[in-house]
Motif scaffolding. Sequence first.
Motif, mmCIF file in Angstrom:
data_model
loop_
_atom_site.group_PDB
_atom_site.id
_atom_site.type_symbol
_atom_site.label_atom_id
_atom_site.label_comp_id
_atom_site.label_asym_id
_atom_site.label_seq_id
_atom_site.Cartn_x
_atom_site.Cartn_y
_atom_site.Cartn_z
ATOM 1 N N ALA A 1 36.011 25.772 49.550
ATOM 2 C CA ALA A 1 36.854 25.593 49.699
ATOM 3 C C ALA A 1 37.963 26.751 49.252
ATOM 4 O O ALA A 1 38.044 28.090 49.544
ATOM 5 N N VAL A 2 39.305 26.288 48.952
ATOM 6 C CA VAL A 2 40.629 27.526 49.691
ATOM 7 C C VAL A 2 41.226 27.733 48.109
ATOM 8 O O VAL A 2 41.842 26.356 48.151
ATOM 9 N N ILE A 3 41.363 28.848 48.055
ATOM 10 C CA ILE A 3 42.457 28.925 46.465
ATOM 11 C C ILE A 3 43.870 29.740 46.552
ATOM 12 O O ILE A 3 43.957 30.715 47.207
ATOM 13 N N GLY A 4 44.964 29.146 46.762
ATOM 14 C CA GLY A 4 46.102 30.032 47.154
ATOM 15 C C GLY A 4 46.373 30.760 46.176
ATOM 16 O O GLY A 4 46.340 30.460 45.290
ATOM 17 N N GLY A 5 46.852 32.447 46.781
ATOM 18 C CA GLY A 5 47.198 32.857 45.671
ATOM 19 C C GLY A 5 48.444 32.601 44.892
ATOM 20 O O GLY A 5 49.236 32.116 44.624
ATOM 21 N N MET A 6 48.324 33.269 43.924
ATOM 22 C CA MET A 6 49.184 33.262 42.685
ATOM 23 C C MET A 6 48.792 31.752 41.719
ATOM 24 O O MET A 6 50.335 31.186 41.147
ATOM 25 N N VAL B 1 37.262 21.845 41.848
ATOM 26 C CA VAL B 1 38.185 21.770 43.426
ATOM 27 C C VAL B 1 36.674 21.178 44.027
ATOM 28 O O VAL B 1 36.165 21.756 43.635
ATOM 29 N N ILE B 2 37.077 20.077 44.405
ATOM 30 C CA ILE B 2 35.828 19.476 45.264
ATOM 31 C C ILE B 2 36.076 20.458 46.624
ATOM 32 O O ILE B 2 36.671 21.302 47.242
ATOM 33 N N PRO B 3 34.983 20.096 46.704
ATOM 34 C CA PRO B 3 34.151 20.471 48.478
ATOM 35 C C PRO B 3 35.439 20.795 49.699
ATOM 36 O O PRO B 3 35.982 19.789 49.789
ATOM 37 N N PHE B 4 35.575 21.563 49.978
ATOM 38 C CA PHE B 4 36.036 22.105 51.684
ATOM 39 C C PHE B 4 37.454 21.592 51.113
ATOM 40 O O PHE B 4 38.719 21.230 51.850
#
Length: 287
Positions: free
Chosen positions: A179-184, A191-194
């Motif tokens: 997964a990717v978490i946006g800054g701030m 958060v689901i995989p991918f």
Amino acid sequence: MPDQVTSVSQGIDPSAVIHPTAVVAEGARIGPNCRIGPWCVVSAEAVLEEGVFLQSHAVIDGQVHLGAGVQVMSFASVGLPPQDLKYKGEPTRVEIGARTVIREHATIHRGSVGGHGVTKVGADCLIMCVAHIGHDCELDHHVILANNVMLGGHVHIADTVFVGGGAAIHQFVRIGRQAVIGGMSGVEADVIPFGAVMGNRARLTGLNLIGLKRRGFPRSQIHVLRGIYRSLFRSSGVFEERLAAAEAQHGTDPVVREILDFVRTDSRRGLCRAGREIVDDEDSAEG
């Protein structure tokens, strides 16, 4: 490191190099080819495997196990007591996997008796400047925390996740693989995989398509994942019914199975739901 000395006392391998201003407590185990810089502090319970590098003013406190090749930069601290008012000095610990890099002023606190008693960071992770990993967190391998990321206690982050600068992750949140978490962002649900999330409070904005492509996922697999994402999080109707339909259609696909199992696992925080979708232009043009 000028004026370095080599010590063979206190369980220190003779090839280890320790600056004379460093304080290494009796009982610490220092492996081959370790380097400990000026003004570092290493506790009696610490174990440093081969090739660990501590830059100046790093602090290793309590029961800390640093895997081979770990680097801890200036003013970072690993293993200090948890920020938990229930903690009464119980013998909890921190484990850091091989080749992980912990940059300046980052903090990693030991576990608590209210959790599993251990805070874990896997191999080949990058913990950037001023990031904080709270007690009982578990990070798998190849995780990147950018500058000023804050993890509350008991957070679990799976392999190859990227967390953008300044993001805050609520305690007990789970973040699935890649997964990717946006800054701030402020993340208060799983958060689901991918998945890709951003915002305060964070919402799903789609899939981590760039990450999937970089990791070599075939185009056909990405299209299946996009279909599953849309059916689960962008369609109307009862969520359990949509989940059952996705399982009936693609439940044998191991990547889809990973998402379904993640969703079905009991959670203290619930699932991060969809918000504004960000479309990958190249992929959307392919239909």
